[in-house]
Design an enzyme around this catalytic site. Structure first.
Site, PDB file in Angstrom:
ATOM      1  N   PHE A   1       1.039  -1.135  -0.159  1.00  0.00           N
ATOM      2  CA  PHE A   1       0.176   0.320  -0.016  1.00  0.00           C
ATOM      3  C   PHE A   1       0.924   1.101  -0.027  1.00  0.00           C
ATOM      4  O   PHE A   1       2.359   1.786   0.811  1.00  0.00           O
ATOM      5  CB  PHE A   1      -1.181  -0.404   1.525  1.00  0.00           C
ATOM      6  CG  PHE A   1      -2.094   0.674   1.225  1.00  0.00           C
ATOM      7  CD1 PHE A   1      -3.044   1.204   0.180  1.00  0.00           C
ATOM      8  CD2 PHE A   1      -2.068   2.343   2.407  1.00  0.00           C
ATOM      9  CE1 PHE A   1      -3.840   2.187   0.528  1.00  0.00           C
ATOM     10  CE2 PHE A   1      -2.820   3.005   2.245  1.00  0.00           C
ATOM     11  CZ  PHE A   1      -3.822   3.057   0.917  1.00  0.00           C
TER      12      PHE A   1
ATOM     13  N   ASP B   1       2.976  -5.347   8.189  1.00  0.00           N
ATOM     14  CA  ASP B   1       1.577  -4.392   8.208  1.00  0.00           C
ATOM     15  C   ASP B   1       0.649  -5.413   7.849  1.00  0.00           C
ATOM     16  O   ASP B   1      -0.043  -6.291   6.906  1.00  0.00           O
ATOM     17  CB  ASP B   1       1.594  -3.439   6.818  1.00  0.00           C
ATOM     18  CG  ASP B   1       0.099  -2.613   6.969  1.00  0.00           C
ATOM     19  OD1 ASP B   1      -1.189  -3.323   7.682  1.00  0.00           O
ATOM     20  OD2 ASP B   1       0.836  -1.405   6.823  1.00  0.00           O
TER      21      ASP B   1
ATOM     22  N   TYR C   1     -10.136   0.537  11.935  1.00  0.00           N
ATOM     23  CA  TYR C   1     -10.955   0.694  10.532  1.00  0.00           C
ATOM     24  C   TYR C   1     -11.632  -0.029   9.721  1.00  0.00           C
ATOM     25  O   TYR C   1     -12.714  -0.107   9.281  1.00  0.00           O
ATOM     26  CB  TYR C   1     -11.470   1.938  10.693  1.00  0.00           C
ATOM     27  CG  TYR C   1      -9.536   2.059  10.127  1.00  0.00           C
ATOM     28  CD1 TYR C   1     -10.460   2.004   8.718  1.00  0.00           C
ATOM     29  CD2 TYR C   1      -8.994   3.077   9.945  1.00  0.00           C
ATOM     30  CE1 TYR C   1      -8.856   2.396   8.012  1.00  0.00           C
ATOM     31  CE2 TYR C   1      -8.039   3.010   9.393  1.00  0.00           C
ATOM     32  CZ  TYR C   1      -7.881   2.756   8.046  1.00  0.00           C
ATOM     33  OH  TYR C   1      -6.938   3.037   7.261  1.00  0.00           O
TER      34      TYR C   1
END
Ligand code: PLP
Length: 396
Positions: free
Chosen positions: A108, A179, A204
């Site tokens: 990412f 991650d 989230y």
């Protein structure tokens, strides 16, 4: 499994919990209580009497079992980008004589940007080496300081083997940083078994703690008292309320705290974690594979113009399924207008997340039928779904 514990708008099939989890109903009341009873009535005393100060550690311990971590090795706070910075900085300091950060091209962007920025700060001649995901294992050598990977690829759902790559990284003396943004709450993670030095992730997505919810960071127990924090904030000080002039890191994982925690968002996370008290991540994973397999099989059958870019083998795939299609942008918009929320990732990826906490076969079958209709009846081609010249929106 827990559908009645979430607020989901009527008529919506939500296949985007991999980007922003929906609202747990209990969070509404929990936040309200924190606002009114604690902030409102207790004012500053709430830092102690309502446990605000300890919340990042307490929640770290609640989250730990979901990622296979031991007690007092996980702490919450800040955003994931910050936690990547902290973990990577600590990893680089552990290997002062090595000059490569190894990652893959699917990682990412924020993780890679943070690495670029950090490299400039260190003043060391460090190279950020990006290879194809399949080439990571063969690219590990004795020049690598830190292997920094995201376990589940945000675009394709492709999964790295955390155990194998961590073992390989350690065999050449590299530090492993994982991650878990698309892993935590989606797939079983065994940090103690895999033994990486660091892990980070957000709350989230599959953990449903709401927009802006705090990220987490894990350091291996043997390193807790050794790592040098790069962000020396007062909340990570050994005695924050002594207001010493000099910095002295707190013991173990607490030194990865930085500043004042987001108390309201922590309240939402606390409520979101309640849902996991009687759900097993193994059951969630099993169900998510069933839903994903059903989706892949039916979509390939009904919409052969879409091309699967997620691994076909469910063991190699996280909890999302992606297809490419030239008209993917328009199709995703048309789907949202018809009650199926997935998302689009440039240039042509249609991405769908499968979250068994609030999705079942019935929902997935309904979504499949709507997708088939939107695509095969050319509803996507209607004027209102046309692609604008500039693309906005979140890209996680
Ligand atoms: C979602 C995601 C992020 C987001 O970082 P924030 O600081 O929370 O905005 C970072 N890295 C990965 C791999 C992600 O999937």
């Amino acid at each position: 499994m827990k559908k009645n514990q979430f607020h989901l708008p009527d008529g919506v099939i939500y296949l985007d919990g991999n980007s922003l989890g929906p609202l747990p109903k209990a969070a509404i009341e929990r936040i309200q209580k924190t606002v009114v009873d604690e902030w409102g009535d207790m004012l500053i005393t709430a830092w102690n009497s309502a446990g605000w100060f300890q919340q990042p550690n307490v929640l770290g311990n609640r989250l730990a079992p979901l990622i296979g971590a031991a007690t007092d090795t996980v702490v919450l706070g800040d955003t994931l980008s910050i936690k990547v910075f902290q973990a990577l900085a600590a990893g680089l300091q552990m290997r002062p004589d090595r000059n490569v950060i190894l990652s893959d091209k699917g990682n990412f962007p924020t993780d890679l940007y943070i690495a670029e920025g950090l490299i400039k700060l260190t003043g060391r001649d460090i190279q950020l080496k990006l290879v194809e995901p399949e080439e990571v294992a063969d690219s590990l050598d004795e020049g690598v300081a830190v292997m920094m990977l995201t376990e589940v690829d945000y675009k394709t759902g492709r999964m790295h083997s955390m155990s194998e790559l961590t073992r390989k990284a350690h065999s050449v003396g590299a530090v492993a940083l994982w991650d878990l943004a698309h892993s935590a709450g989606a797939i079983p993670v065994d940090l103690q078994g895999c033994n990486p030095e660091f892990a980070v992730g957000c709350t989230y997505k599959y953990l449903n703690a709401g927009p802006g919810a705090p990220a987490f960071i894990y350091t291996r127990p043997d390193l807790g008292d050794i790592v040098e924090p790069a962000l020396c904030g007062w909340m990570g000080h050994a005695s924050p309320f002594a207001f010493d002039k000099g910095y002295k890191p707190a013991p173990s994982i607490s030194r990865m705290r930085v500043g004042t925690p987001p108390v309201l968002q922590m309240a939402a996370l606390d409520a979101a974690l309640d849902i996991w008290d009687d759900v097993s991540i193994d059951d969630v994973r099993k169900k998510s594979i069933e839903l994903s397999e059903l989706f892949i099989k039916e979509i390939e059958l009904r919409c052969p113009q879409l091309r699967l870019i997620s691994p076909r083998d469910s063991k190699m795939r996280g909890s999302q399924v992606s297809f490419t299609w030239d008209n993917g942008f328009e199709a995703i918009k048309a789907l949202a207008a018809n009650g199926v929320i997935g998302d689009f990732r440039a240039p042509d990826v249609m991405r769908f997340g499968f979250t068994p906490l609030y999705l079942d076969e019935h929902d997935v079958m309904k979504a499949i039928i709507i997708i088939e209709k939107i695509i095969n009846e050319n509803i996507w081609a209607q004027e209102q779904f046309k692609r604008p010249s500039s693309l906005g929106g979140r890209a996680t």
